[in-house]
Design an enzyme around this catalytic site. Structure first.
Site, PDB file in Angstrom:
ATOM      1  N   ASP A 115      -3.225 -11.618 -17.473  1.00  0.00           N
ATOM      2  CA  ASP A 115      -1.977 -12.202 -17.975  1.00  0.00           C
ATOM      3  C   ASP A 115      -0.812 -11.785 -17.087  1.00  0.00           C
ATOM      4  O   ASP A 115      -0.734 -10.643 -16.629  1.00  0.00           O
ATOM      5  CB  ASP A 115      -1.700 -11.725 -19.411  1.00  0.00           C
ATOM      6  CG  ASP A 115      -2.360 -12.634 -20.431  1.00  0.00           C
ATOM      7  OD1 ASP A 115      -2.983 -13.625 -20.023  1.00  0.00           O
ATOM      8  OD2 ASP A 115      -2.252 -12.347 -21.635  1.00  0.00           O
ATOM      9  N   TYR A 147       2.400 -20.513 -20.932  1.00  0.00           N
ATOM     10  CA  TYR A 147       2.225 -19.101 -21.299  1.00  0.00           C
ATOM     11  C   TYR A 147       3.198 -18.701 -22.412  1.00  0.00           C
ATOM     12  O   TYR A 147       4.414 -18.917 -22.297  1.00  0.00           O
ATOM     13  CB  TYR A 147       2.444 -18.240 -20.060  1.00  0.00           C
ATOM     14  CG  TYR A 147       2.139 -16.778 -20.262  1.00  0.00           C
ATOM     15  CD1 TYR A 147       0.828 -16.330 -20.358  1.00  0.00           C
ATOM     16  CD2 TYR A 147       3.161 -15.841 -20.344  1.00  0.00           C
ATOM     17  CE1 TYR A 147       0.543 -14.987 -20.526  1.00  0.00           C
ATOM     18  CE2 TYR A 147       2.887 -14.500 -20.518  1.00  0.00           C
ATOM     19  CZ  TYR A 147       1.570 -14.074 -20.608  1.00  0.00           C
ATOM     20  OH  TYR A 147       1.296 -12.745 -20.782  1.00  0.00           O
TER      21      TYR A 147
END
Length: 560
Positions: A13, A209
């Site tokens: 991430d 995201y």
């Protein structure tokens, strides 16, 4: 470490915690090969391919890693020392956290403000003259009645008129906190549910995201936005036929984007994809789509007029508003209509053309009684807002944020407060439990300080940017731990017994004669050298589908 591997690509991430996870694995394996960093905000194939074409050296994110490591170390040092120390001092489990404790303190403080709030009654006089006009607050009914009597069936003069055209800008795009707040207010979702739904949408390539604190996009998305907006408008059934504006410049500001841009739908959002989603994911994707249409839409323009009437020296105010252009609100209103929203709105009364000095009436004067209201309990919506602005309540909107936690961690903090039993959910409200209030009561001010914790969060952001060193930050944390230890030594013995409850004596031990107390699983002898116990669950009673309760234990001990 294989011989055919020349370099490693970090594709975790894109943020503080993702960087920390990769570095820990990398170091644990003993790998020393060059590292490249993949940094993307969407899992669409085109975004991934573009990301691999523009890999960055891993060293460019060293500061991000140091901030992540300091965050983990600070939470551990404060949490492990504070929790163990206070639990030992008070003889009961007391969880202490760098972010959790100040958050709980805010919830407990709000409950205290509500409990100590003094209700005050007040009165207003309202004139009905084709439109309503209202006086200011009046302390006594007698005074209100005197004013009402002097106005009823009389004419009032127009004392002042103020007209202005108001242009309300479209809202910003969603960051995670804003999305969680609206999802809680509109759908009743918890912050953690919203994060989970948004993460799943990201993994399904339907949204970008989610763990972001940015509410703008970057210029590289400018050319793709018009097609995306057109796509989104066609997917939403309630947006069909509404005039579509595409002002992309309103949502693009590179300098306002940190790690990731705002959360938006992707080109993969189709009617078929939307229809196949579970309810929670569909609701969140719809929110993202509506916000994209609104944020790139026209401003809402209204004509507002404020009129002040005078009757025998008493002022009465009337306000009216006329919408000239709905603009972005058109999408929000039709969306709320599709939900069957029952949000109450103030009834609009058009104010006719008036001139200063003109009289209106005769008016009908009435008295309205009201009372002051205490602060509202926190919902996840308002608690998230309070956490976000905890250290910058008086700062301008564009100032650096100094909140409690990050968009990615706030939901987890609220969930931990609830799962630990320090807070409870009552509908949408978040309330402190009895244990939560007690914990706040014994914590020193510096451990409950939202401002101090928020400033630390700001320092972590500064560390990410290379503006301060990890040594400076950790120096403050270790000083705090030392302060916790030294201050706790001064807590008097009487204060340390505040959590101890007087135990009820069930009877006398038939073996040694000492007192017998009730535990969670048995009734036990208070003499630690004695092994006597009556177990609540045993084979004899179990065969009759019974357990030993207190009444039975008292009788058994009495006859022993």
């Amino acid at each position: 470490n294989r011989a055919d591997v020349d370099e490693v690509v970090c594709a975790t991430d894109e943020g503080r915690e993702g960087e920390l996870i990769f570095r820990m694995v990398y170091e644990k394996t003993g790998c020393t090969k060059p590292v490249k960093r993949l940094w993307i905000s969407s899992l669409e194939e085109s975004a991934i391919r573009e990301g691999f074409r523009s890999l960055k050296p891993g060293t460019a994110y060293d500061a991000l890693y140091r901030a992540a490591l300091c965050r983990a170390q600070a939470d551990w040092l404060v949490g492990i020392n504070g929790t163990r120390l206070y639990s030992r001092l008070y003889g009961t489990k007391l969880n202490v956290g760098r972010v959790m404790t100040p958050t709980l303190a805010m919830v407990a403080q709000r409950e205290k403000e509500i409990a100590t709030f003094q209700v005050e009654r007040f009165y207003t006089v309202q004139l009905s003259c084709g439109f309503p006009a209202q006086s200011g607050r009046i302390k006594t009914r007698e005074e209100a009645e005197r004013i009402r009597a002097s106005c009823h069936c009389k004419k009032a003069a127009v004392k002042q008129i103020e007209r202005r055209q108001k242009k309300e800008k479209p809202p910003k795009l969603y960051d995670l906190t804003a999305l969680q707040r609206d999802a809680n207010r509109i759908y009743g979702y918890t912050a953690q549910q919203t994060l989970d739904y948004a993460q799943t949408l990201y993994e399904k390539k339907l949204a970008t995201y989610p763990r972001t604190d940015s509410r703008f996009l970057t210029h590289d998305l400018r050319d793709r936005l018009p097609a995306l907006i057109e796509c989104v408008a066609q997917v939403l059934p309630f947006a069909s036929g509404l005039p579509l504006a595409v002002h992309t410049q309103q949502v693009i500001r590179d300098e306002k984007v940190s790690d990731h841009h705002a959360i938006i739908p992707t080109q993969n959002m189709t009617r078929e994809a939307l229809a196949q989603l579970p309810m929670g994911e569909r609701s969140i994707l719809t929110l993202l789509a509506v916000r994209l249409l609104a944020a790139t839409g026209e401003p809402c323009e209204t004509d507002e007029v404020t009129v002040m009437l005078d009757r025998e020296g008493h002022d009465f105010t009337a306000k009216g508003s006329t919408v000239r252009q709905m603009g972005y609100r058109m999408f929000e209103e039709t969306f709320r209509g599709s939900l069957g929203s029952r949000e109450r709105k103030e009834q609009e009364y058009p104010i006719p053309p008036l001139e200063i000095g003109q009289t209106v009436g005769p008016v009908v004067a009435t008295i309205r009684e009201g009372q002051t209201t205490p602060p509202k309990r926190y919902t996840e919506d308002t608690l998230l807002a309070a956490m976000e602005t905890a250290g910058a309540k008086d700062a301008p909107e564009d100032a650096e944020r100094k909140g409690l936690g990050t968009p990615a961690t706030r939901a987890g903090i609220i969930e931990k407060l609830v799962s630990s039993g320090y807070a409870v959910r009552k509908g949408k409200q978040i309330l402190p439990s009895t244990e939560g209030r007690e914990l706040v009561n014994v914590m020193p001010a510096y451990l409950k300080s939202a401002a101090m914790t928020a400033e630390w969060e700001n320092q972590l952001l500064m560390m990410e940017k290379g503006q301060i060193t990890d040594t400076q930050f950790m120096g403050e944390i270790t000083s705090l731990v030392g302060k916790i230890l030294s201050v706790c030594r001064e807590i008097p013995e009487t204060e340390r017994r505040r959590f101890q409850k007087a135990r009820e004596v069930i009877g006398k031990c038939p073996v040694c004669g000492s007192d017998v107390y009730e535990g969670k699983q048995n009734f036990y002898c208070s003499n630690r050298q004695c092994d006597f116990a009556l177990w609540k669950e045993n084979r004899f009673l179990g065969s009759m589908e019974k357990t030993l309760d207190k009444k039975m234990a008292v009788e058994l001990l009495d006859k022993a």
